[in-house]
Scaffold this active site. Structure first.
Site, PDB file in Angstrom:
ATOM      1  N   SER A 142       0.853  -1.189   0.000  1.00  0.00           N
ATOM      2  CA  SER A 142       0.000   0.000   0.000  1.00  0.00           C
ATOM      3  C   SER A 142       0.890   1.241   0.000  1.00  0.00           C
ATOM      4  O   SER A 142       1.779   1.368   0.843  1.00  0.00           O
ATOM      5  CB  SER A 142      -0.878  -0.012   1.245  1.00  0.00           C
ATOM      6  OG  SER A 142      -1.706   1.120   1.255  1.00  0.00           O
ATOM      7  N   LYS A 151      -0.936  -0.813  -4.474  1.00  0.00           N
ATOM      8  CA  LYS A 151      -2.197  -0.126  -4.117  1.00  0.00           C
ATOM      9  C   LYS A 151      -1.863   1.331  -3.860  1.00  0.00           C
ATOM     10  O   LYS A 151      -0.981   1.621  -3.031  1.00  0.00           O
ATOM     11  CB  LYS A 151      -2.802  -0.770  -2.874  1.00  0.00           C
ATOM     12  CG  LYS A 151      -3.936   0.035  -2.215  1.00  0.00           C
ATOM     13  CD  LYS A 151      -4.661  -0.816  -1.187  1.00  0.00           C
ATOM     14  CE  LYS A 151      -4.656  -0.173   0.189  1.00  0.00           C
ATOM     15  NZ  LYS A 151      -5.510  -0.938   1.140  1.00  0.00           N
ATOM     16  N   LEU A 152      -2.553   2.221  -4.563  1.00  0.00           N
ATOM     17  CA  LEU A 152      -2.334   3.656  -4.367  1.00  0.00           C
ATOM     18  C   LEU A 152      -3.485   4.238  -3.556  1.00  0.00           C
ATOM     19  O   LEU A 152      -4.656   4.032  -3.911  1.00  0.00           O
ATOM     20  CB  LEU A 152      -2.270   4.375  -5.722  1.00  0.00           C
ATOM     21  CG  LEU A 152      -1.193   3.899  -6.724  1.00  0.00           C
ATOM     22  CD1 LEU A 152      -1.326   4.720  -8.009  1.00  0.00           C
ATOM     23  CD2 LEU A 152       0.201   4.012  -6.139  1.00  0.00           C
ATOM     24  N   LYS A 153      -3.144   4.945  -2.509  1.00  0.00           N
ATOM     25  CA  LYS A 153      -4.161   5.715  -1.791  1.00  0.00           C
ATOM     26  C   LYS A 153      -4.555   6.888  -2.675  1.00  0.00           C
ATOM     27  O   LYS A 153      -3.682   7.538  -3.282  1.00  0.00           O
ATOM     28  CB  LYS A 153      -3.583   6.250  -0.475  1.00  0.00           C
ATOM     29  CG  LYS A 153      -3.309   5.168   0.548  1.00  0.00           C
ATOM     30  CD  LYS A 153      -4.586   4.577   1.046  1.00  0.00           C
ATOM     31  CE  LYS A 153      -4.333   3.549   2.128  1.00  0.00           C
ATOM     32  NZ  LYS A 153      -5.589   3.018   2.677  1.00  0.00           N
ATOM     33  N   ASP A 197      -7.268   2.911  -3.366  1.00  0.00           N
ATOM     34  CA  ASP A 197      -8.031   2.877  -2.117  1.00  0.00           C
ATOM     35  C   ASP A 197      -8.364   4.311  -1.728  1.00  0.00           C
ATOM     36  O   ASP A 197      -7.470   5.123  -1.504  1.00  0.00           O
ATOM     37  CB  ASP A 197      -7.201   2.213  -1.008  1.00  0.00           C
ATOM     38  CG  ASP A 197      -7.989   2.104   0.290  1.00  0.00           C
ATOM     39  OD1 ASP A 197      -7.419   1.562   1.258  1.00  0.00           O
ATOM     40  OD2 ASP A 197      -9.158   2.540   0.340  1.00  0.00           O
ATOM     41  N   ASN A 254     -10.524   5.187   0.845  1.00  0.00           N
ATOM     42  CA  ASN A 254     -10.907   5.348   2.253  1.00  0.00           C
ATOM     43  C   ASN A 254     -12.090   6.310   2.402  1.00  0.00           C
ATOM     44  O   ASN A 254     -12.031   7.263   3.195  1.00  0.00           O
ATOM     45  CB  ASN A 254      -9.728   5.816   3.104  1.00  0.00           C
ATOM     46  CG  ASN A 254      -8.691   4.738   3.321  1.00  0.00           C
ATOM     47  OD1 ASN A 254      -7.582   4.844   2.838  1.00  0.00           O
ATOM     48  ND2 ASN A 254      -9.059   3.681   4.039  1.00  0.00           N
ATOM     49  N   GLU A 301     -11.167   0.626  -4.073  1.00  0.00           N
ATOM     50  CA  GLU A 301     -11.526   0.221  -2.719  1.00  0.00           C
ATOM     51  C   GLU A 301     -12.204   1.352  -1.967  1.00  0.00           C
ATOM     52  O   GLU A 301     -11.710   2.483  -1.936  1.00  0.00           O
ATOM     53  CB  GLU A 301     -10.274  -0.222  -1.960  1.00  0.00           C
ATOM     54  CG  GLU A 301     -10.498  -0.830  -0.610  1.00  0.00           C
ATOM     55  CD  GLU A 301      -9.202  -1.233   0.078  1.00  0.00           C
ATOM     56  OE1 GLU A 301      -8.120  -1.137  -0.547  1.00  0.00           O
ATOM     57  OE2 GLU A 301      -9.266  -1.612   1.252  1.00  0.00           O
ATOM     58  N   ASP A 309     -14.138  -2.253   2.133  1.00  0.00           N
ATOM     59  CA  ASP A 309     -13.265  -2.430   3.304  1.00  0.00           C
ATOM     60  C   ASP A 309     -14.072  -1.978   4.529  1.00  0.00           C
ATOM     61  O   ASP A 309     -14.764  -2.779   5.154  1.00  0.00           O
ATOM     62  CB  ASP A 309     -11.987  -1.608   3.074  1.00  0.00           C
ATOM     63  CG  ASP A 309     -11.080  -1.488   4.304  1.00  0.00           C
ATOM     64  OD1 ASP A 309     -10.025  -0.844   4.203  1.00  0.00           O
ATOM     65  OD2 ASP A 309     -11.439  -2.019   5.375  1.00  0.00           O
ATOM     66  N   LYS A 359     -10.331  -7.769   6.759  1.00  0.00           N
ATOM     67  CA  LYS A 359      -9.402  -7.371   7.813  1.00  0.00           C
ATOM     68  C   LYS A 359      -9.944  -7.948   9.122  1.00  0.00           C
ATOM     69  O   LYS A 359     -10.994  -7.514   9.602  1.00  0.00           O
ATOM     70  CB  LYS A 359      -9.336  -5.851   7.965  1.00  0.00           C
ATOM     71  CG  LYS A 359      -8.596  -5.120   6.885  1.00  0.00           C
ATOM     72  CD  LYS A 359      -8.634  -3.628   7.183  1.00  0.00           C
ATOM     73  CE  LYS A 359      -7.940  -2.838   6.111  1.00  0.00           C
ATOM     74  NZ  LYS A 359      -8.154  -1.381   6.329  1.00  0.00           N
ATOM     75  N   GLY A 398      -4.605  -4.775   5.524  1.00  0.00           N
ATOM     76  CA  GLY A 398      -3.614  -4.591   6.590  1.00  0.00           C
ATOM     77  C   GLY A 398      -3.887  -3.324   7.382  1.00  0.00           C
ATOM     78  O   GLY A 398      -4.539  -2.400   6.894  1.00  0.00           O
TER      79      GLY A 398
HETATM   80  O1  LIG Z   1       0.052  -2.559   4.655  1.00  0.00           O
HETATM   81  C1  LIG Z   1      -0.674  -2.251   5.620  1.00  0.00           C
HETATM   82  O2  LIG Z   1      -0.772  -2.889   6.674  1.00  0.00           O
HETATM   83  C2  LIG Z   1      -1.523  -1.004   5.471  1.00  0.00           C
HETATM   84  C3  LIG Z   1      -2.513  -1.212   4.354  1.00  0.00           C
HETATM   85  C4  LIG Z   1      -3.418  -0.023   4.279  1.00  0.00           C
HETATM   86  O3  LIG Z   1      -3.366   0.734   3.344  1.00  0.00           O
HETATM   87  N1  LIG Z   1      -4.226   0.161   5.336  1.00  0.00           N
HETATM   88  C5  LIG Z   1      -5.098   1.316   5.321  1.00  0.00           C
HETATM   89  C6  LIG Z   1      -6.440   0.929   4.824  1.00  0.00           C
HETATM   90  O4  LIG Z   1      -7.298   1.791   4.750  1.00  0.00           O
HETATM   91  O5  LIG Z   1      -6.589  -0.221   4.402  1.00  0.00           O
HETATM   92  C7  LIG Z   1      -5.038   1.966   6.648  1.00  0.00           C
HETATM   93  C8  LIG Z   1      -3.937   2.737   6.906  1.00  0.00           C
HETATM   94  C9  LIG Z   1      -3.791   3.390   8.144  1.00  0.00           C
HETATM   95  C10 LIG Z   1      -4.757   3.205   9.112  1.00  0.00           C
HETATM   96  C11 LIG Z   1      -5.866   2.400   8.852  1.00  0.00           C
HETATM   97  C12 LIG Z   1      -5.998   1.764   7.599  1.00  0.00           C
END
Ligand SMILES: O=C(O)CCC(=O)N[C@@H](C(=O)O)c1ccccc1
Length: 366
Positions: free
Chosen positions: A133, A159-161, A187, A189, A212, A237, A261, A289
């Site tokens: 990520s 995976k790009l935020k 992703d 969020n 995502e 998610d 998760k 994750g």
């Molecule tokens: O590689 C990892 O564990 C992080 C993967 C990831 O991007 N987690 C994100 C998510 O939204 O899925 C996240 C990041 C920070 C805090 C909560 C969630």
């Protein structure tokens, strides 16, 4: 299994680099570890709640409070993971706190019985392909450097935020630099609304594996409407907190892929149930994750080895986030991580490293 005592240990793990998402920037993980001590052995669980309720409504101080005042006192005299899950059910929410306690009980019972997490859950592979990520960056060149480094390391999926204002440009730049064969997903969020559907539809040109959680963290209906306007598969998610949510998402057509998760859904028993439901409906799943230490990572890698986990997960190497992990680090080999084979999690905290990052410890005697 009889419990003698439970330790609630809080640790502070600095991240190697800030990790920016659409809801904030993480520079360190503030983590609660649950240690269950029994006459025949002990087990560990990692609470994935963040310091602040920005990813979900949970946060570390609340997890500690609900564990101490409600969840731990509710455990029956003789306990195993299923009994622990049943005992915690009357209390609403707090799934990450519940997951940490259930996992510590499960780890203890499996270390005693000698069965690995993978075997207990139904793993069908000995190693899993790993995605990574990549956070929101200050510039496209900085992003391309980061992605280049991860591709170099062997990650099989990127995976790009994304968020409004950082979506098409970074995706286009990564596609142009690394080509069409790179497995690529985004992703959000929950950073967009249904009014952004036309903007999100422009991502259809980039052959993404999935988009995502584009919309609100508790939504299914609007995601179903959005899914009908996109070619790119929608993956959920935050919206999926239980097997019931997963069933509703499938029925409504809100998701064609689900990120599982264990912390978000209340533990590995629920995670397995969601996996089994999705397999029955032909819905691909992958393991998300939460920047876990090697303890949570070990459990996630075991889960990611189940047959329905057909997409690379956010099961990166320890060094993705931590210069020093509290366990022997998970290290990428040919883009994969090995599933631990020892009893329970199959990995232990390294005591002096654990002590060096501990910010508090509290024991509850039984
Ligand atoms: O590689 C990892 O564990 C992080 C993967 C990831 O991007 N987690 C994100 C998510 O939204 O899925 C996240 C990041 C920070 C805090 C909560 C969630």
């Amino acid at each position: 299994m009889k419990i003698n005592a439970i330790e609630l240990r809080r640790i502070a793990m600095p991240l190697r680099a800030p990790f920016r998402t659409s809801f904030g920037v993480e520079t360190a993980r503030d983590i609660v570890l649950v240690r269950v001590v029994t006459p025949e052995g002990e087990g560990w669980g990692e609470c994935v709640a963040m310091s602040e309720p920005l990813y979900s409504s949970e946060y570390v101080d609340a997890a500690l409070d609900v564990l101490k005042r409600f969840l731990i006192p509710a455990l029956p005299e003789k306990v195993d993971a299923r009994a622990a899950k049943r005992a915690m059910k009357p209390f609403k929410g707090h799934r990450m706190a519940k997951a940490a306690l259930e996992t510590a009980v499960l780890d203890a019972q499996l270390r005693i019985s000698g069965e690995s997490f993978g075997s207990f859950l139904g793993a069908s592979r000995e190693r899993v392909p790993c995605g990574v990520s990549v956070g929101i960056m200050d510039s496209i060149p900085e992003l391309l450097d980061a992605v280049g480094g991860f591709v170099e390391e062997g990650y099989v999926r990127i995976k790009l935020k994304i968020e409004p204002g950082w979506d098409l440009a970074p995706v286009r730049a990564v596609r142009e630099r690394f080509g069409d064969d790179l497995l690529l997903q985004v992703d959000a969020n929950a950073a967009y609304t249904l009014a952004d559907a036309r903007q999100l539809a422009k991502l259809d040109d980039f052959d993404l594996l999935l988009i995502e959680q584009p919309l609100a963290d508790d939504d299914l209906v609007q995601h179903a409407a959005l899914s009908r306007q996109l070619k790119t598969p929608v993956c959920l998610d935050e919206s999926i907190e239980s097997v019931e949510h997963a069933a509703a998402a499938i029925t409504l057509g809100a998701a064609s892929i689900i990120n599982i998760k264990p912390g978000r859904v209340g533990g590995y028993l629920e995670a397995k149930a969601i996996h089994d439901l999705c397999v029955a409906h032909g819905v691909p799943v992958w393991c998300g994750g939460m920047l876990e230490t090697g303890l949570g990572r070990a459990a996630n890698v075991a889960l990611a080895a189940l047959p329905g986990f057909v997409l690379p997960g956010d099961t990166s190497a320890s060094r993705r986030y931590f210069a020093t992990d509290i366990t022997t680090p998970f290290e990428l080999a040919d883009g994969h991580l090995d599933v631990p084979t020892g009893p329970g999690l199959g990995i232990d905290p390294i005591q002096d490293i654990l002590d060096s990052v501990t910010t508090s410890s509290e024991w509850i005697k039984f």
